[in-house]
Each structure stands twice: as C-alpha cells, then as structure tokens.
Scaffold this motif. Structure first.
Motif, PDB file in Angstrom:
ATOM      1  N   ARG A 118      -2.341  -0.889  -1.824  1.00 52.57           N
ATOM      2  CA  ARG A 118      -1.485  -0.033  -0.602  1.00 52.57           C
ATOM      3  C   ARG A 118      -1.744  -0.434   0.521  1.00 52.57           C
ATOM      4  O   ARG A 118      -0.892   0.538   1.029  1.00 52.57           O
ATOM      5  CB  ARG A 118      -2.188   1.069  -1.862  1.00 52.57           C
ATOM      6  CG  ARG A 118      -1.571   2.843  -1.424  1.00 52.57           C
ATOM      7  CD  ARG A 118      -2.578   3.918  -2.439  1.00 52.57           C
ATOM      8  NE  ARG A 118      -3.737   3.202  -2.541  1.00 52.57           N
ATOM      9  CZ  ARG A 118      -4.833   3.681  -1.454  1.00 52.57           C
ATOM     10  NH1 ARG A 118      -4.171   4.421  -0.544  1.00 52.57           N
ATOM     11  NH2 ARG A 118      -6.084   3.103  -1.961  1.00 52.57           N
ATOM     12  N   ASN A 119      -2.582  -1.325   0.633  1.00 49.71           N
ATOM     13  CA  ASN A 119      -2.502  -0.683   1.774  1.00 49.71           C
ATOM     14  C   ASN A 119      -2.875  -2.472   2.596  1.00 49.71           C
ATOM     15  O   ASN A 119      -2.325  -2.335   3.293  1.00 49.71           O
ATOM     16  CB  ASN A 119      -4.063  -1.161   2.557  1.00 49.71           C
ATOM     17  CG  ASN A 119      -4.717  -0.344   1.802  1.00 49.71           C
ATOM     18  OD1 ASN A 119      -5.183   0.797   2.335  1.00 49.71           O
ATOM     19  ND2 ASN A 119      -5.906  -0.106   0.910  1.00 49.71           N
ATOM     20  N   VAL A 120      -1.740  -3.056   1.306  1.00 48.88           N
ATOM     21  CA  VAL A 120      -0.673  -4.889   2.052  1.00 48.88           C
ATOM     22  C   VAL A 120       0.801  -4.019   2.621  1.00 48.88           C
ATOM     23  O   VAL A 120       0.825  -3.916   2.776  1.00 48.88           O
ATOM     24  CB  VAL A 120      -1.020  -6.160   1.435  1.00 48.88           C
ATOM     25  CG1 VAL A 120      -2.435  -5.897   1.149  1.00 48.88           C
ATOM     26  CG2 VAL A 120      -0.628  -5.119   0.390  1.00 48.88           C
TER      27      VAL A 120
ATOM     28  N   GLY B 263     -17.861  -5.102  -2.040  1.00 49.41           N
ATOM     29  CA  GLY B 263     -18.096  -5.321  -3.019  1.00 49.41           C
ATOM     30  C   GLY B 263     -18.592  -4.647  -4.299  1.00 49.41           C
ATOM     31  O   GLY B 263     -19.141  -5.144  -5.705  1.00 49.41           O
ATOM     32  N   GLU B 264     -17.849  -2.728  -4.130  1.00 49.06           N
ATOM     33  CA  GLU B 264     -18.569  -2.647  -5.233  1.00 49.06           C
ATOM     34  C   GLU B 264     -17.790  -2.991  -6.712  1.00 49.06           C
ATOM     35  O   GLU B 264     -18.033  -3.304  -7.386  1.00 49.06           O
ATOM     36  CB  GLU B 264     -17.706  -1.122  -5.345  1.00 49.06           C
ATOM     37  CG  GLU B 264     -18.264  -0.683  -4.149  1.00 49.06           C
ATOM     38  CD  GLU B 264     -19.802   0.443  -4.965  1.00 49.06           C
ATOM     39  OE1 GLU B 264     -18.914   1.198  -5.762  1.00 49.06           O
ATOM     40  OE2 GLU B 264     -20.656  -0.419  -4.433  1.00 49.06           O
ATOM     41  N   LEU B 265     -16.345  -3.973  -6.642  1.00 47.21           N
ATOM     42  CA  LEU B 265     -15.869  -4.163  -7.918  1.00 47.21           C
ATOM     43  C   LEU B 265     -16.313  -5.730  -8.006  1.00 47.21           C
ATOM     44  O   LEU B 265     -16.365  -6.099  -9.182  1.00 47.21           O
ATOM     45  CB  LEU B 265     -14.449  -4.600  -7.909  1.00 47.21           C
ATOM     46  CG  LEU B 265     -12.935  -4.702  -9.069  1.00 47.21           C
ATOM     47  CD1 LEU B 265     -13.583  -3.826 -10.070  1.00 47.21           C
ATOM     48  CD2 LEU B 265     -11.740  -5.518  -8.603  1.00 47.21           C
TER      49      LEU B 265
ATOM     50  N   ASP C 213      -6.829 -13.538   4.264  1.00 45.29           N
ATOM     51  CA  ASP C 213      -5.578 -12.557   4.274  1.00 45.29           C
ATOM     52  C   ASP C 213      -5.219 -12.877   2.752  1.00 45.29           C
ATOM     53  O   ASP C 213      -4.755 -14.135   1.801  1.00 45.29           O
ATOM     54  CB  ASP C 213      -4.783 -13.132   4.854  1.00 45.29           C
ATOM     55  CG  ASP C 213      -3.754 -12.137   5.000  1.00 45.29           C
ATOM     56  OD1 ASP C 213      -3.143 -10.762   4.228  1.00 45.29           O
ATOM     57  OD2 ASP C 213      -2.711 -12.356   6.545  1.00 45.29           O
ATOM     58  N   ALA C 214      -5.269 -11.273   2.036  1.00 48.45           N
ATOM     59  CA  ALA C 214      -4.409 -11.431   0.646  1.00 48.45           C
ATOM     60  C   ALA C 214      -2.853 -11.606   0.332  1.00 48.45           C
ATOM     61  O   ALA C 214      -2.466 -12.275  -0.488  1.00 48.45           O
ATOM     62  CB  ALA C 214      -4.434  -9.883   0.091  1.00 48.45           C
ATOM     63  N   LEU C 215      -2.524 -12.355   1.607  1.00 48.39           N
ATOM     64  CA  LEU C 215      -0.494 -12.458   1.869  1.00 48.39           C
ATOM     65  C   LEU C 215      -1.100 -14.322   1.862  1.00 48.39           C
ATOM     66  O   LEU C 215       0.311 -14.646   1.556  1.00 48.39           O
ATOM     67  CB  LEU C 215       0.120 -11.510   2.976  1.00 48.39           C
ATOM     68  CG  LEU C 215      -0.460 -10.112   2.743  1.00 48.39           C
ATOM     69  CD1 LEU C 215       0.658  -9.648   3.859  1.00 48.39           C
ATOM     70  CD2 LEU C 215       0.063  -9.845   0.782  1.00 48.39           C
TER      71      LEU C 215
HETATM   72  C1  LIG Z   1      -9.607   0.813  -0.335  1.00 50.72           C
HETATM   73  S1  LIG Z   1     -10.671  -1.095  -0.095  1.00 50.72           S
HETATM   74  C2  LIG Z   1     -11.003  -1.195  -1.674  1.00 50.72           C
HETATM   75  C3  LIG Z   1     -11.951  -2.350  -1.512  1.00 50.72           C
HETATM   76  C4  LIG Z   1     -12.696  -2.515  -2.676  1.00 50.72           C
HETATM   77  N1  LIG Z   1     -11.205  -3.460  -3.637  1.00 50.72           N
HETATM   78  C5  LIG Z   1     -12.920  -1.589  -3.624  1.00 50.72           C
HETATM   79  O1  LIG Z   1     -12.611  -1.152  -4.792  1.00 50.72           O
HETATM   80  O2  LIG Z   1     -13.650  -0.428  -3.067  1.00 50.72           O
HETATM   81  C6  LIG Z   1      -9.306  -1.694   0.834  1.00 50.72           C
HETATM   82  C7  LIG Z   1     -10.076  -3.103   1.108  1.00 50.72           C
HETATM   83  O3  LIG Z   1      -8.375  -3.684   1.428  1.00 50.72           O
HETATM   84  C8  LIG Z   1      -8.970  -5.041   2.259  1.00 50.72           C
HETATM   85  N2  LIG Z   1      -7.386  -5.551   2.839  1.00 50.72           N
HETATM   86  C9  LIG Z   1      -6.686  -5.129   3.325  1.00 50.72           C
HETATM   87  N3  LIG Z   1      -5.099  -5.748   3.712  1.00 50.72           N
HETATM   88  C10 LIG Z   1      -5.558  -7.070   3.502  1.00 50.72           C
HETATM   89  C11 LIG Z   1      -5.496  -7.744   3.572  1.00 50.72           C
HETATM   90  N4  LIG Z   1      -3.808  -8.556   3.868  1.00 50.72           N
HETATM   91  N5  LIG Z   1      -5.748  -9.185   2.695  1.00 50.72           N
HETATM   92  C12 LIG Z   1      -7.217  -9.010   3.128  1.00 50.72           C
HETATM   93  N6  LIG Z   1      -7.525  -7.665   2.274  1.00 50.72           N
HETATM   94  C13 LIG Z   1      -7.610  -6.818   3.124  1.00 50.72           C
HETATM   95  C14 LIG Z   1      -9.019  -3.942   3.413  1.00 50.72           C
HETATM   96  O4  LIG Z   1      -9.836  -4.703   4.466  1.00 50.72           O
HETATM   97  C15 LIG Z   1     -10.536  -3.384   2.930  1.00 50.72           C
HETATM   98  O5  LIG Z   1     -11.752  -3.605   2.626  1.00 50.72           O
END
Ligand SMILES: C[S@@+](CC[C@H](N)C(=O)[O-])C[C@H]1O[C@@H](n2cnc3c(N)ncnc32)[C@H](O)[C@@H]1O
Length: 235
Positions: free
Chosen positions: A125-127, A58-60, A104-106
């Motif tokens: 970058r994580n998806v 929840g930082e952003l 899910d973001a997707l």
């Molecule tokens: C590096 S953290 C960033 C968190 C936050 N936005 C920040 O700026 O601190 C990445 C976040 O993306 C979430 N995440 C990764 N893949 C996701 C997806 N497909 N759908 C929703 N959230 C996802 C992770 O669970 C994690 O909380």
C-alpha cells in the motif's frame, strides 16, 4: 514514483521509535491476531530462505525466524534506515540467521531465484508501483517458491466498511500525529482483495488465493512461482 520514493523513508524514519507501540495501540491488539493468522497461512517451512520486503522494525522477520527455525535464514530489506536500526537491535539475538539490507522493494538488490519465499506485511500500500513490487517478489523466489503478502484491505460488508472508515479516517492521526494522516489515503488508493489477486496473476504467479482476516480489514494473499528448477524435474 520518485516523489513517493523520497518521502516514504522519511515518513518511516520519523516514526521508527514508536512504530511498534503504535501498531498495538491503533489495532487494539489485533496486530497479534494477524501475525498468528500469517503463521497459520504462510507456506514457510523450517530451514528455508525467506525475504521480508519492507521489513521495517523487524516484526514479521522475527516471526519468520521462528517459523524457519535454526536452519533457516531471513533477509529483511527496507528503504528506511531508521526502521532498519530498530530491526537490527531487535533481531541481534538471531545472529547470522538474519541479514538486514537497505534497498528498494521496486528494484530488489537480489539475483533471480535467491529465496524460497518472499513475504511482506503492510508495504504494498505504501509503494508507488505495487505491480512492480509483486513482479520483483516473483522474480527473486525460485521456481516453485511462494509469494505471500499481508495488507490492509477493504471489508466487503458495507456496515463493517462504514465502521472501519469512521475509525480509520480519524483515530490513527489522532493517536500518532501527522505522519499517520497518510494511512487512510494509502488505503483509499489500494485495490480490493479480488483485484489484488488479479495483480498477483499478472505478476506471473499461479495458485493465487487470499484469506480475509477480521471481516476483511486485513487480507493475506498467496501465490506461487510456476515451474520447478531443472535439477528437480524428473524426466
Ligand atoms: C507499514 S511499514 C511495515 C513494516 C513491517 N513489514 C511490519 O509489518 O511492521 C512499511 C515499511 O515499508 C517500507 N517501505 C516503503 N516503501 C518501500 C520501498 N519502496 N522499498 C522498501 N521498503 C519500503 C517503509 O520504510 C516501512 O518500513
């Protein structure tokens, strides 16, 4: 896609408790500088409805709540229950101005055109499919609404790139242990800023631009969903 979808939330569940402290430590305070830049760049007016995709702890979302003010509303969505639990505690004082949803973001669990702005920090970058995430963000903002992301990037100057990678390959895993070993790999596979801007366009967004921060270590990308709803079209 399936594999990444199942391992990413576990990874973040495992680090949720130390995620915020690690960010400050790993970035030597630059984290705060990047949030200040986001505040200057992101087109988030007071009173608007904002979605924070991959809101994590929840930082952003907290910054967005300050930007939107008492009449605004922020919805955070994330796959990791552990990260959301931290966000819930941190954002409790904002009451019903914030909603946190596991999703899910997707495949965002929201109707088309539900928000004025869709924002996201350090998630693309994580998806498994960043193009799909961008298309989803474009879908859930109203016509005329904005999509804005902040993400690690590839510094254009070779000497900065060398220094950055010398640090980035070793230090996060050294400070944070095994879960942080994922970080360099996630960036290596991620497109440079110009290419990401093209992906914004491919997602149907217009007025696309990007701003490099800290010599290009981080980039803010902005785009706008074209068109206005019929109610505000004058003739
Ligand atoms: C590096 S953290 C960033 C968190 C936050 N936005 C920040 O700026 O601190 C990445 C976040 O993306 C979430 N995440 C990764 N893949 C996701 C997806 N497909 N759908 C929703 N959230 C996802 C992770 O669970 C994690 O909380």
């Amino acid at each position: 896609v399936g594999e990444q979808r199942s391992f990413v939330p576990h990874l973040f569940d495992a680090i949720a408790g130390r995620y915020d402290a690690m960010n400050w430590l790993m970035t030597a305070g630059l984290w705060g500088v990047w949030h200040a830049a986001f505040r200057r760049q992101a087109p988030v007016a007071r009173g608007v409805r904002v979605l924070d995709v991959g809101c994590g702890t929840g930082e952003l979302a907290r910054l967005l709540l300050r930007m939107t003010g008492p009449a605004g509303h922020v919805t955070g969505v994330d796959l990791s229950a552990g990260m959301l639990a931290v966000a819930r505690r941190k954002l409790a004082r904002f009451g019903d101005r914030v909603t946190l949803v596991e999703g899910d973001a997707l495949a965002l669990p929201f109707a088309d055109a539900s928000f004025d702005v869709a924002a996201s920090a350090f998630v693309l970058r994580n998806v498994a499919d960043p193009d799909r995430m961008l298309a989803e963000m474009a879908r859930v903002v109203r016509p005329g609404g904005h999509v804005v992301t902040m993400e690690l990037s590839h510094p254009p100057a070779p000497w900065v790139r060398r220094l950055f990678w010398a640090y980035f390959r070793r230090v996060p895993a050294w400070l944070g242990g095994r879960p942080y070993a994922w970080l360099p790999a996630s960036l290596q596979a991620f497109p440079p800023a110009e290419e990401l801007a093209r992906r914004f366009c491919a997602a149907g967004l217009a007025e696309v631009r990007f701003v490099r921060l800290t010599a290009g270590i981080v980039c803010i990308h902005l785009g706008r969903r074209p068109g206005l709803p019929p109610s505000v079209r004058l003739y």
